[in-house]
Design a protein around this motif. Sequence first.
Motif, PDB file in Angstrom:
ATOM      1  N   UNK A   1     -56.578  -3.857 -36.546  1.00  0.00           N
ATOM      2  CA  UNK A   1     -56.242  -4.165 -37.803  1.00  0.00           C
ATOM      3  C   UNK A   1     -54.681  -3.240 -38.095  1.00  0.00           C
ATOM      4  N   UNK A   2     -54.826  -2.532 -37.096  1.00  0.00           N
ATOM      5  CA  UNK A   2     -53.225  -1.930 -37.129  1.00  0.00           C
ATOM      6  C   UNK A   2     -52.150  -2.678 -36.773  1.00  0.00           C
ATOM      7  N   UNK A   3     -52.208  -4.040 -35.809  1.00  0.00           N
ATOM      8  CA  UNK A   3     -51.668  -3.931 -35.086  1.00  0.00           C
ATOM      9  C   UNK A   3     -50.984  -5.037 -36.925  1.00  0.00           C
ATOM     10  N   UNK A   4     -52.272  -5.526 -36.706  1.00  0.00           N
ATOM     11  CA  UNK A   4     -51.456  -6.566 -37.851  1.00  0.00           C
ATOM     12  C   UNK A   4     -51.406  -6.351 -39.521  1.00  0.00           C
ATOM     13  N   UNK A   5     -51.947  -4.619 -39.271  1.00  0.00           N
ATOM     14  CA  UNK A   5     -50.944  -4.063 -40.667  1.00  0.00           C
ATOM     15  C   UNK A   5     -48.847  -3.459 -40.313  1.00  0.00           C
TER      16      UNK A   5
ATOM     17  N   UNK B   1     -44.879  -3.451 -32.090  1.00  0.00           N
ATOM     18  CA  UNK B   1     -45.956  -4.041 -30.764  1.00  0.00           C
ATOM     19  C   UNK B   1     -44.870  -1.437 -30.276  1.00  0.00           C
ATOM     20  N   UNK B   2     -43.687  -1.651 -30.668  1.00  0.00           N
ATOM     21  CA  UNK B   2     -43.213  -0.398 -30.376  1.00  0.00           C
ATOM     22  C   UNK B   2     -44.046   0.375 -31.588  1.00  0.00           C
ATOM     23  N   UNK B   3     -44.400  -0.484 -33.247  1.00  0.00           N
ATOM     24  CA  UNK B   3     -44.640   0.809 -34.050  1.00  0.00           C
ATOM     25  C   UNK B   3     -45.695   1.305 -34.138  1.00  0.00           C
ATOM     26  N   UNK B   4     -47.005   0.136 -33.181  1.00  0.00           N
ATOM     27  CA  UNK B   4     -48.020   0.264 -33.043  1.00  0.00           C
ATOM     28  C   UNK B   4     -48.640   1.621 -32.604  1.00  0.00           C
ATOM     29  N   UNK B   5     -47.723   2.133 -31.229  1.00  0.00           N
ATOM     30  CA  UNK B   5     -47.533   2.842 -30.151  1.00  0.00           C
ATOM     31  C   UNK B   5     -47.492   4.280 -31.138  1.00  0.00           C
ATOM     32  N   UNK B   6     -46.393   3.740 -31.893  1.00  0.00           N
ATOM     33  CA  UNK B   6     -46.359   5.336 -33.075  1.00  0.00           C
ATOM     34  C   UNK B   6     -47.133   5.396 -34.128  1.00  0.00           C
ATOM     35  N   UNK B   7     -47.451   4.365 -34.395  1.00  0.00           N
ATOM     36  CA  UNK B   7     -48.200   4.895 -35.314  1.00  0.00           C
ATOM     37  C   UNK B   7     -49.832   5.369 -34.662  1.00  0.00           C
ATOM     38  N   UNK B   8     -50.536   4.708 -34.036  1.00  0.00           N
ATOM     39  CA  UNK B   8     -51.345   6.014 -32.956  1.00  0.00           C
ATOM     40  C   UNK B   8     -51.207   6.798 -32.967  1.00  0.00           C
ATOM     41  N   UNK B   9     -50.315   7.143 -32.006  1.00  0.00           N
ATOM     42  CA  UNK B   9     -50.453   8.781 -32.042  1.00  0.00           C
ATOM     43  C   UNK B   9     -50.016   9.778 -32.956  1.00  0.00           C
ATOM     44  N   UNK B  10     -49.483   9.478 -34.596  1.00  0.00           N
ATOM     45  CA  UNK B  10     -48.794  10.004 -35.555  1.00  0.00           C
ATOM     46  C   UNK B  10     -50.557   9.719 -36.212  1.00  0.00           C
ATOM     47  N   UNK B  11     -51.321   9.018 -36.051  1.00  0.00           N
ATOM     48  CA  UNK B  11     -52.568   8.978 -36.565  1.00  0.00           C
ATOM     49  C   UNK B  11     -53.138  10.497 -35.717  1.00  0.00           C
ATOM     50  N   UNK B  12     -53.496  10.413 -35.010  1.00  0.00           N
ATOM     51  CA  UNK B  12     -54.208  10.970 -34.069  1.00  0.00           C
ATOM     52  C   UNK B  12     -53.288  12.437 -34.012  1.00  0.00           C
ATOM     53  N   UNK B  13     -52.141  12.452 -34.483  1.00  0.00           N
ATOM     54  CA  UNK B  13     -51.599  14.048 -34.126  1.00  0.00           C
ATOM     55  C   UNK B  13     -51.674  14.182 -35.778  1.00  0.00           C
ATOM     56  N   UNK B  14     -51.773  13.955 -36.104  1.00  0.00           N
ATOM     57  CA  UNK B  14     -51.786  14.385 -37.605  1.00  0.00           C
ATOM     58  C   UNK B  14     -53.230  14.897 -38.160  1.00  0.00           C
ATOM     59  N   UNK B  15     -54.365  14.028 -37.287  1.00  0.00           N
ATOM     60  CA  UNK B  15     -55.226  14.491 -37.503  1.00  0.00           C
ATOM     61  C   UNK B  15     -56.150  15.787 -36.692  1.00  0.00           C
ATOM     62  N   UNK B  16     -54.887  15.792 -35.510  1.00  0.00           N
ATOM     63  CA  UNK B  16     -55.305  16.952 -34.636  1.00  0.00           C
ATOM     64  C   UNK B  16     -54.801  17.998 -35.688  1.00  0.00           C
TER      65      UNK B  16
END
Length: 209
Positions: free
Chosen positions: A140-144, A161-176
């Motif tokens: 879902x994130x890749x499509x978005x 691909x780069x933005x997907x990596x950034x998005x994953x880390x961003x969400x995890x960091x914000x939740x932490x």
Amino acid sequence: MATPPSKAGTKGVPREHRARQMLDAATEEFGTRGYAAASLPAIAARVGVTKTLLHQYFGTKEDLYTACLVPVGDRLLEAVRAAMGPDGTTPQTPLRVLDAIFTALEGRRESWFVLYDTTLPPGGEAARTAAGYRSAIDRLAAAGTAELLRGAGSADPLDADALLYVWRDLVATLVRWWVKHPEETPEAMTRRCARLFAAAAALAPEGGR
């Protein structure tokens, strides 16, 4: 916040209610300590039951983890799907997705780490189940992210691909960060993210290059 020991192990407690108490305690234990460090005796003590009874209800430690993982994965996956909607993405989709994630986690924020636990035994049922949920969310994130980039005029797959990596880390960091600030409501976190996105956009050079 630690769950205080309860009287769930006493006679007269309905089985379904006792099972729910066990799952809630286990989700908190696994989410705060991770699979490897989590203790079945500690989970049993949180609920006021014996380790033997915990085994009778849920089986092994990995079985119990999987029982905690499935509702977490279902809730987060459905939240992301609903936030993205049937009509694709818009510039507001990232904020909608973040708001949906914060809302889905509210009241049990540590459950995020049940889905994203690096200490799960590789090759086991829990690891396979977690990987399935993470892959579905990633799709879902890749499509978005790809759709957002197309809207911004980029068709470069490496950008996506780069933005997907950034998005994953961003969400995890914000939740932490959010877990460390229990006073922040989901609504307040979404507004904070909007401000952060606006600040990040202001840093971009004119013309987006």
